[in-house]
Design a protein around this motif. Structure first.
Motif, PDB file in Angstrom:
ATOM      1  N   GLY A 174       2.379  29.051  -8.544  1.00  0.00           N
ATOM      2  CA  GLY A 174       2.478  27.913  -7.627  1.00  0.00           C
ATOM      3  C   GLY A 174       1.128  27.496  -7.084  1.00  0.00           C
ATOM      4  O   GLY A 174       0.185  28.296  -7.019  1.00  0.00           O
ATOM      5  N   SER A 175       1.071  26.241  -6.662  1.00  0.00           N
ATOM      6  CA  SER A 175      -0.166  25.731  -6.075  1.00  0.00           C
ATOM      7  C   SER A 175       0.089  24.420  -5.358  1.00  0.00           C
ATOM      8  O   SER A 175       1.072  23.726  -5.636  1.00  0.00           O
ATOM      9  CB  SER A 175      -1.196  25.499  -7.184  1.00  0.00           C
ATOM     10  OG  SER A 175      -2.437  25.078  -6.634  1.00  0.00           O
ATOM     11  N   GLY A 176      -0.823  24.074  -4.478  1.00  0.00           N
ATOM     12  CA  GLY A 176      -0.938  22.713  -3.964  1.00  0.00           C
ATOM     13  C   GLY A 176      -2.020  22.020  -4.768  1.00  0.00           C
ATOM     14  O   GLY A 176      -2.599  22.607  -5.698  1.00  0.00           O
ATOM     15  N   ASN A 210       3.910  21.672  -1.793  1.00  0.00           N
ATOM     16  CA  ASN A 210       2.647  22.411  -1.576  1.00  0.00           C
ATOM     17  C   ASN A 210       2.822  23.847  -2.096  1.00  0.00           C
ATOM     18  O   ASN A 210       3.879  24.179  -2.654  1.00  0.00           O
ATOM     19  CB  ASN A 210       2.260  22.420  -0.085  1.00  0.00           C
ATOM     20  CG  ASN A 210       3.433  22.803   0.793  1.00  0.00           C
ATOM     21  OD1 ASN A 210       4.251  23.633   0.408  1.00  0.00           O
ATOM     22  ND2 ASN A 210       3.544  22.195   1.949  1.00  0.00           N
ATOM     23  N   THR A 211       1.819  24.673  -1.882  1.00  0.00           N
ATOM     24  CA  THR A 211       1.895  26.062  -2.340  1.00  0.00           C
ATOM     25  C   THR A 211       3.038  26.795  -1.646  1.00  0.00           C
ATOM     26  O   THR A 211       3.777  27.563  -2.281  1.00  0.00           O
ATOM     27  CB  THR A 211       0.594  26.833  -2.006  1.00  0.00           C
ATOM     28  OG1 THR A 211      -0.521  25.973  -2.159  1.00  0.00           O
ATOM     29  CG2 THR A 211       0.440  28.075  -2.845  1.00  0.00           C
ATOM     30  N   GLY A 267      -0.040  17.359   0.438  1.00  0.00           N
ATOM     31  CA  GLY A 267       1.376  16.981   0.384  1.00  0.00           C
ATOM     32  C   GLY A 267       1.972  16.978  -1.004  1.00  0.00           C
ATOM     33  O   GLY A 267       3.087  16.491  -1.209  1.00  0.00           O
ATOM     34  N   LEU A 268       1.235  17.520  -1.970  1.00  0.00           N
ATOM     35  CA  LEU A 268       1.781  17.632  -3.327  1.00  0.00           C
ATOM     36  C   LEU A 268       1.436  19.015  -3.878  1.00  0.00           C
ATOM     37  O   LEU A 268       0.308  19.489  -3.719  1.00  0.00           O
ATOM     38  CB  LEU A 268       1.167  16.556  -4.244  1.00  0.00           C
ATOM     39  CG  LEU A 268       1.584  16.652  -5.725  1.00  0.00           C
ATOM     40  CD1 LEU A 268       3.077  16.385  -5.900  1.00  0.00           C
ATOM     41  CD2 LEU A 268       0.776  15.667  -6.576  1.00  0.00           C
ATOM     42  N   GLY A 269       2.423  19.629  -4.526  1.00  0.00           N
ATOM     43  CA  GLY A 269       2.185  20.915  -5.180  1.00  0.00           C
ATOM     44  C   GLY A 269       2.928  20.952  -6.498  1.00  0.00           C
ATOM     45  O   GLY A 269       3.582  19.977  -6.893  1.00  0.00           O
TER      46      GLY A 269
END
Ligand SMILES: Cc1ncc(COP(=O)(O)O)c(C=O)c1O
Length: 387
Positions: free
Chosen positions: A205-207, A83-84, A217-219
């Motif tokens: 960064g990011s989700g 995630n972020t 649940g993914l970034g």
């Protein structure tokens, strides 16, 4: 309304938005058919054949290339994360900072990027804040830079009032003053076009559970691969340039991968990554610029409607510094959220009001239905007062 793409066709892919007036993409995306199908394919493959892992990994690499294309980066510059928050923590801990150094941030920015830097206090590194103002650009930071300032970190778009900070201008300042630059694009990605190279950022960064349309649940983390001095704080076999083929860890060969894979640890969230591949196909087929313009036009309609009702907009009004898709109306959340939920309108409570956030599937009629609900209640309250 200008027709940038076929919104009615897109709406059919998001069944939830036919049932609700969904104005809450800044919180999470409703799921689309392509994403559901990608998840179902993964489950079927795992269930029926125990999964062809090599095919799953190939699909992951194809998704990595799509993320890179979205950001004008190379696939070797994209790592998958959780995630972020994880992306920001990886970034903060990879910067070569020493006790006495300081990092500049914006006061009131999202806590999930802020804590990553505040936590560097344990290493003697100070986080200093510039005030949150309607416009954040190079001039907001310039007077705060001193000899010990080593980095600037901020969001592109704020979650609580829809500011859109000048990521390119601040990037130029970082280049001029030789500062590391870290961006959180969680609220912007998928709606605002972003050119990673042009920002000059070392990390972005990011989700993916808002504008990128997949479940939580993914970034991901973009890393400028020219900055090889940025090394991972965590290590697993997969982070290495040459993972041991016999699976025996050795202390004499721990050089990190020359790709952003150096920041990846262990196995991946494969179903979510496959879902992201499907979501990116959908986004690419529409074009981020078109999504942005569509949301800007809906935002203009919303602002005009709020003006008519005498309701203030919290946050920036002009397109130069507002996000296309995030608006906060100065209506006390405690008094309005339940009422709007009853009317089938989904929005979020925010610091200074209620947040209306738009996605590719929203229409003028969604905006009007929100405004009508507000108008009805205000006029009922006025009549009760007069009686
Ligand atoms: C600017 C920003 N950063 C980060 C997050 C979320 O962080 P994470 O992806 O770690 O849950 C949000 C909202 O959920 C956000 O608005």
């Amino acid at each position: 309304m200008v027709k940038y793409f076929d919104v009615q066709a897109i709406r059919k892919l998001f069944p939830a938005v036919e049932k609700l007036v969904y104005l809450d993409s800044g919180f999470q995306t409703p799921l689309s058919r392509p994403v559901k199908e990608a998840l179902e394919t993964f489950i079927r493959e795992g269930y029926e054949t125990a999964g062809p892992k090599s095919i799953w990994i190939d699909r992951m690499e194809a998704t990595r290339a799509k993320v890179a294309r979205l950001l004008n980066a190379a696939p070797q510059e994209i790592a998958f994360t959780k995630n972020t928050s994880e992306s920001m923590n990886i970034a903060a801990n990879a910067l070569p900072l020493k006790p006495g150094d300081n990092v500049l941030m914006v006061h009131g920015d999202h806590p999930n990027n802020t804590y990553a830097f505040l936590n560097l206090k344990r290493k003697g590194i100070e986080t200093r804040f510039v005030p949150m103002t309607e416009v954040i650009d190079a001039d907001s930071f310039r007077p705060r830079i001193d000899a010990n300032t080593k980095a600037i970190s901020m969001s592109h778009v704020t979650f609580h009032a829809g500011h859109r900070f000048d990521i390119y201008g601040v990037g130029d300042l970082c280049k001029e003053r030789n500062l590391y630059y870290v961006l959180d694009i969680m609220q912007a990605v998928g709606v605002v076009p972003i050119d990673a190279k042009r920002t000059g950022a070392c990390f972005i960064g990011s989700g993916t559970h808002k504008g990128l349309l997949v479940p939580q649940g993914l970034g991901f983390l973009y890393w400028n691969r020219e900055l090889t001095e940025l090394e991972p704080a965590y290590l697993a076999a997969i982070s290495l340039a040459t993972p041991p083929s016999d699976f025996i860890a050795r202390p004499d060969d721990m050089a990190p991968a020359p790709t952003a894979g150096r920041f990846e640890i262990g196995n991946f969230n494969l179903p979510a990554i496959h879902a992201l591949g499907a979501a990116l196909d959908l986004i690419e087929s529409i074009g981020v610029e078109n999504i942005q313009n569509h949301c800007f036009d809906l935002g203009d309609r919303l602002i005009a409607g709020l003006d008519q009702l005498g309701i203030a907009l919290v946050g920036p009004r002009h397109r130069e510094n507002r996000a296309p898709h995030i608006y906060v109306a100065a209506l006390p959340a405690a008094e309005w959220i339940d009422f709007l939920t009853e009317k089938g309108v989904r929005v979020s409570p925010e610091r200074d009001g209620i947040r209306i956030s738009l996605g590719m599937f929203n229409t003028a009629s969604d905006v009007d239905r929100f405004l009508d609900a507000v108008r009805q209640r205000l006029s009922a309250a006025r009549s009760n007062k007069a009686a």
